[in-house]
Design a protein around this motif. Structure first.
Motif, PDB file in Angstrom:
ATOM      1  N   ARG A  90       0.830  -1.277  -0.028  1.00  0.00           N
ATOM      2  CA  ARG A  90       0.441  -0.192   0.079  1.00  0.00           C
ATOM      3  C   ARG A  90       0.928   1.563  -0.183  1.00  0.00           C
ATOM      4  O   ARG A  90       1.953   1.586   0.779  1.00  0.00           O
TER       5      ARG A  90
ATOM      6  N   TYR B  77       0.651   5.491  -0.261  1.00  0.00           N
ATOM      7  CA  TYR B  77      -0.119   7.059   0.064  1.00  0.00           C
ATOM      8  C   TYR B  77       0.312   8.339  -0.349  1.00  0.00           C
ATOM      9  O   TYR B  77       1.604   7.896   0.519  1.00  0.00           O
TER      10      TYR B  77
ATOM     11  N   THR C 145       1.056  12.159   0.439  1.00  0.00           N
ATOM     12  CA  THR C 145       0.395  13.438   1.281  1.00  0.00           C
ATOM     13  C   THR C 145       1.627  14.018   1.220  1.00  0.00           C
ATOM     14  O   THR C 145       2.190  14.533   0.812  1.00  0.00           O
TER      15      THR C 145
ATOM     16  N   TRP D 170      -3.998  13.371   1.020  1.00  0.00           N
ATOM     17  CA  TRP D 170      -4.040  11.688   1.520  1.00  0.00           C
ATOM     18  C   TRP D 170      -4.449  10.966   0.584  1.00  0.00           C
ATOM     19  O   TRP D 170      -5.723  10.816   0.000  1.00  0.00           O
TER      20      TRP D 170
ATOM     21  N   ARG E 216      -4.563   7.584  -2.300  1.00  0.00           N
ATOM     22  CA  ARG E 216      -4.352   6.292  -2.148  1.00  0.00           C
ATOM     23  C   ARG E 216      -3.407   6.190  -3.698  1.00  0.00           C
ATOM     24  O   ARG E 216      -3.939   6.607  -4.949  1.00  0.00           O
TER      25      ARG E 216
END
Length: 146
Positions: A94, A96, A98, A106, A108
């Motif tokens: 995973r 992300y 930011t 935020w 994905r």
């Protein structure tokens, strides 16, 4: 009547001590006011799942907590910084994106960005039983890669 309550409290201590509830921070520019932190929470001692959260803060302007998803006690969380100043946070597969200007973004990432993840700043991980941030050590100037 006090004995059952005392017995229940004593028996609960080992159960509660097995839970994970800790955090570690990286001071982005060397101050506590500008940081990226990872929080690990394991609400049920018998569940091997640990909930991971990322807190992005640049005080007093912003402070925001984002859910990173579930992992294990040994899940490593890598932090990369792209040239724009934004960050890519990676836990397992995973990823992300930011930022710390507003702390609100935020998103994905379904795959690694074409320009790459950026420069590895460090890793949140367990070492000697302690969860901490370990900064990436820059390579010494003049050393040749073998």
């Amino acid at each position: 009547m006090r004995l059952p309550a005392l017995l229940a409290a004593v028996l609960a201590v080992p159960l509660l001590s097995a839970c994970v509830d800790d955090r570690a921070s990286w001071s982005i520019d060397g101050t506590r006011e500008h940081a990226l932190s990872v929080i690990r929470e394991q609400p049920l001692f018998w569940d091997k799942k640990v909930n991971l959260y990322v807190v992005v803060s640049r005080m007093p302007a912003c402070n925001r907590r984002h859910a990173l998803g579930a992992g294990s006690e040994n899940t490593r969380v890598e932090v990369y910084q792209v040239p724009s100043g934004a960050f890519v946070v990676k836990a397992g597969k995973r990823m992300y994106a930011t930022e710390s200007q507003t702390c609100e973004s935020w998103a994905r990432l379904e795959e690694e960005p074409a320009e790459g993840l950026g420069e590895l700043r460090g890793v949140f991980r367990v070492r000697n039983g302690q969860f901490a941030f370990f900064a990436e050590q820059p390579e010494a100037a003049g050393e040749d890669a073998e």
